[in-house]
Motif scaffolding. Structure first.
Motif, mmCIF file in Angstrom:
data_model
loop_
_atom_site.group_PDB
_atom_site.id
_atom_site.type_symbol
_atom_site.label_atom_id
_atom_site.label_comp_id
_atom_site.label_asym_id
_atom_site.label_seq_id
_atom_site.Cartn_x
_atom_site.Cartn_y
_atom_site.Cartn_z
ATOM 1 N N GLU A 44 -0.974 15.713 5.266
ATOM 2 C CA GLU A 44 -0.559 15.308 3.925
ATOM 3 C C GLU A 44 -1.434 14.194 3.367
ATOM 4 O O GLU A 44 -1.233 13.760 2.227
ATOM 5 C CB GLU A 44 0.905 14.862 3.934
ATOM 6 C CG GLU A 44 1.195 13.620 4.759
ATOM 7 C CD GLU A 44 2.665 13.229 4.712
ATOM 8 O OE1 GLU A 44 3.429 13.891 3.985
ATOM 9 O OE2 GLU A 44 3.039 12.274 5.393
ATOM 10 N N ALA A 45 -2.407 13.726 4.146
ATOM 11 C CA ALA A 45 -3.346 12.706 3.677
ATOM 12 C C ALA A 45 -4.651 13.363 3.239
ATOM 13 O O ALA A 45 -5.069 14.367 3.815
ATOM 14 C CB ALA A 45 -3.625 11.694 4.794
ATOM 15 N N ARG A 59 -1.086 6.420 6.111
ATOM 16 C CA ARG A 59 -1.214 7.276 7.291
ATOM 17 C C ARG A 59 -2.435 6.925 8.114
ATOM 18 O O ARG A 59 -2.420 7.046 9.347
ATOM 19 C CB ARG A 59 -1.282 8.756 6.855
ATOM 20 C CG ARG A 59 -1.451 9.742 8.019
ATOM 21 C CD ARG A 59 -0.306 9.640 8.994
ATOM 22 N NE ARG A 59 -0.495 10.467 10.173
ATOM 23 C CZ ARG A 59 -1.156 10.106 11.266
ATOM 24 N NH1 ARG A 59 -1.725 8.890 11.338
ATOM 25 N NH2 ARG A 59 -1.268 10.927 12.292
ATOM 26 N N MET A 60 -3.509 6.471 7.460
ATOM 27 C CA MET A 60 -4.764 6.185 8.152
ATOM 28 C C MET A 60 -4.911 4.720 8.538
ATOM 29 O O MET A 60 -5.977 4.289 8.988
ATOM 30 C CB MET A 60 -5.943 6.600 7.267
ATOM 31 C CG MET A 60 -5.929 8.064 6.844
ATOM 32 S SD MET A 60 -5.935 9.227 8.221
ATOM 33 C CE MET A 60 -7.616 9.012 8.806
ATOM 34 N N GLN A 99 -11.994 6.096 9.284
ATOM 35 C CA GLN A 99 -11.116 5.554 8.243
ATOM 36 C C GLN A 99 -11.779 5.758 6.881
ATOM 37 O O GLN A 99 -12.487 4.894 6.377
ATOM 38 C CB GLN A 99 -10.815 4.074 8.490
ATOM 39 C CG GLN A 99 -9.695 3.855 9.513
ATOM 40 C CD GLN A 99 -9.236 2.412 9.526
ATOM 41 O OE1 GLN A 99 -10.029 1.496 9.685
ATOM 42 N NE2 GLN A 99 -7.938 2.207 9.366
ATOM 43 N N ALA A 100 -11.545 6.928 6.313
ATOM 44 C CA ALA A 100 -12.118 7.286 5.013
ATOM 45 C C ALA A 100 -11.168 8.245 4.314
ATOM 46 O O ALA A 100 -10.770 9.266 4.894
ATOM 47 C CB ALA A 100 -13.493 7.920 5.186
ATOM 48 N N ILE A 101 -10.782 7.923 3.090
ATOM 49 C CA ILE A 101 -9.866 8.740 2.312
ATOM 50 C C ILE A 101 -10.403 8.871 0.885
ATOM 51 O O ILE A 101 -11.259 8.082 0.477
ATOM 52 C CB ILE A 101 -8.443 8.145 2.273
ATOM 53 C CG1 ILE A 101 -8.476 6.723 1.691
ATOM 54 C CG2 ILE A 101 -7.830 8.140 3.672
ATOM 55 C CD1 ILE A 101 -7.098 6.091 1.521
ATOM 56 N N PHE A 102 -9.909 9.855 0.142
ATOM 57 C CA PHE A 102 -10.397 10.017 -1.220
ATOM 58 C C PHE A 102 -9.355 10.696 -2.099
ATOM 59 O O PHE A 102 -8.340 11.201 -1.621
ATOM 60 C CB PHE A 102 -11.717 10.796 -1.240
ATOM 61 C CG PHE A 102 -11.610 12.240 -0.820
ATOM 62 C CD1 PHE A 102 -11.374 13.228 -1.761
ATOM 63 C CD2 PHE A 102 -11.760 12.613 0.513
ATOM 64 C CE1 PHE A 102 -11.286 14.560 -1.388
ATOM 65 C CE2 PHE A 102 -11.680 13.937 0.897
ATOM 66 C CZ PHE A 102 -11.440 14.919 -0.056
ATOM 67 N N LEU A 115 -3.243 8.204 -3.050
ATOM 68 C CA LEU A 115 -4.251 7.468 -2.290
ATOM 69 C C LEU A 115 -3.573 6.504 -1.324
ATOM 70 O O LEU A 115 -3.977 6.379 -0.163
ATOM 71 C CB LEU A 115 -5.181 6.701 -3.223
ATOM 72 C CG LEU A 115 -6.303 5.955 -2.489
ATOM 73 C CD1 LEU A 115 -7.519 6.864 -2.290
ATOM 74 C CD2 LEU A 115 -6.714 4.682 -3.221
ATOM 75 N N ASN A 116 -2.530 5.848 -1.776
ATOM 76 C CA ASN A 116 -1.834 4.891 -0.918
ATOM 77 C C ASN A 116 -1.030 5.578 0.170
ATOM 78 O O ASN A 116 -0.852 5.028 1.276
ATOM 79 C CB ASN A 116 -0.962 3.964 -1.758
ATOM 80 C CG ASN A 116 -1.786 2.951 -2.537
ATOM 81 O OD1 ASN A 116 -2.878 2.583 -2.112
ATOM 82 N ND2 ASN A 116 -1.265 2.486 -3.658
#
Length: 355
Positions: free
Chosen positions: A191-192, A101-102, A67-70, A95-96
């Motif tokens: 798409e994330a 999605r995550m 669980q890591a997004i940027f 980001l949202n």
């Protein structure tokens, strides 16, 4: 809503130690970073502190379950030396989208933008003055709850850090059409801006570079014939006077530069079509002379001009010049730096915070 963001400043800035004419890519960071914590269902304790290490438990869930997004964006200076942000609200929305999605919590858009404004205001001296340079901004969120188990975390950190970046070289790039490895599949996380997407791209990118190519041209997962993206960029083709870019089908990133270029091209009276496009279609257009130019779009590089596409046993020549891509790039840079009127309402001016 406006957030009160306390600032703990460093005693002595390191900005005077940086050679702005020779900025190492991705290894130099500014004096401060923005941090906010998610706990008990809410974002709390937004703050700006000196750049430094973050204590992390070995069981932090991001390390085990991904669980890591940027986000990626840049700050510029206008002709008066004032710091400028390019469409930050769109980065907040994306980001949202990634967070949804995550299985991660949303960051309030005003918290995202306020954090950026305060950090850029404080670090304005780190924005390189050289044309084509900028202050790269990296907002990111990860699960830091210490727990070994497959579920959504309950504790996260949202951080924004900044790194001065010099101009990317503008040589024309060669692409390798990848038919073994995939970037994304329908129903996946394409798409994330999830960290794992980029980890999976590293090996095929290195293999493409070993063949003499600059980036991978990603194709669809099912049939390996529909074009999705190029490297970490969206892609545009100009065929017989019209621009075509892959549609946002769930496996293609919602590029903010992509959306901006579409608006610019239409303002220049070009027809822009968002649809599926095959590698065979590009090959045929190259052979019959209707393929006029192609370029990738993204935050880091802006516009990347494409010369050729390689695949097993053959090469598709794209073009040796990209006149429209060059005009779009120059216009976009002029808007970002205040040299050209911002008719689209994209730029957000912040203030220079005194030391």
């Amino acid at each position: 809503m406006s957030y009160n963001i306390p600032i703990t400043k460093v005693e002595q800035s390191r900005v005077d130690t940086l050679d702005f004419n020779n900025i190492p890519l991705g290894t130099t960071f500014t004096d401060h970073m923005f941090i906010c914590d998610y706990e008990n269902g809410a974002w709390v304790n937004p703050r700006i502190v000196p750049m430094g290490l973050i204590p992390t438990h070995p069981a932090a869930m991001a390390l085990h379950y991904g669980q890591a997004i940027f986000e990626g964006m840049k700050a510029y200076k206008d002709t008066e030396g004032e710091p400028m942000l390019f469409r930050p609200e769109q980065n907040a929305k994306r980001l949202n989208l990634s967070a949804d999605r995550m299985g991660m919590p949303n960051v309030p858009e005003d918290l995202f933008v306020d954090g950026l404004k305060e950090l850029v205001s404080l670090e304005h001296n780190w924005i390189p003055p050289k044309e084509g340079s900028a202050l790269y901004l990296r907002p990111f969120m990860y699960a830091d709850e210490p727990f070994i188990g497959m579920r959504a975390a309950t504790h996260y950190k949202f951080i924004i850090m900044a790194s001065p970046a010099g101009p990317f070289f503008s040589k024309r790039i060669k692409l390798w059409a990848e038919k073994q490895f995939i970037r994304a599949a329908l129903g996946g996380t394409g798409e994330a801006k999830a960290a794992g997407n980029y980890a999976a791209a590293i090996r095929p990118t290195e293999l493409a570079k070993a063949k003499g190519y600059d980036q991978v041209l990603w194709l669809d997962a099912a049939e390996h014939k529909y074009i999705q993206e190029v490297g970490t960029m969206n892609i545009f083709f100009k065929i017989d006077g019209e621009f075509i870019t892959p549609e946002l089908d769930g496996s293609v990133l919602h590029g903010i530069t992509r959306a901006s270029v579409i608006d610019m091209l239409r303002a220049m009276n070009y027809k822009v079509i968002e649809r599926k496009i095959t590698l065979d279609e590009i090959k045929i257009a190259s052979e019959n002379g209707t393929l006029e130019e192609a370029f990738g779009t993204g935050t880091a590089v802006g516009i990347a001009y494409i010369q050729e596409i390689g695949l097993e046993g053959e090469t598709i020549h794209v073009s040796d010049q990209s006149p429209v891509g060059l005009e779009v790039n120059d216009t976009l840079n002029a808007i970002k730096t205040g040299q050209l009127e911002d008719k689209f309402g994209w730029m957000l001016k912040t203030r220079k915070q005194l030391a």
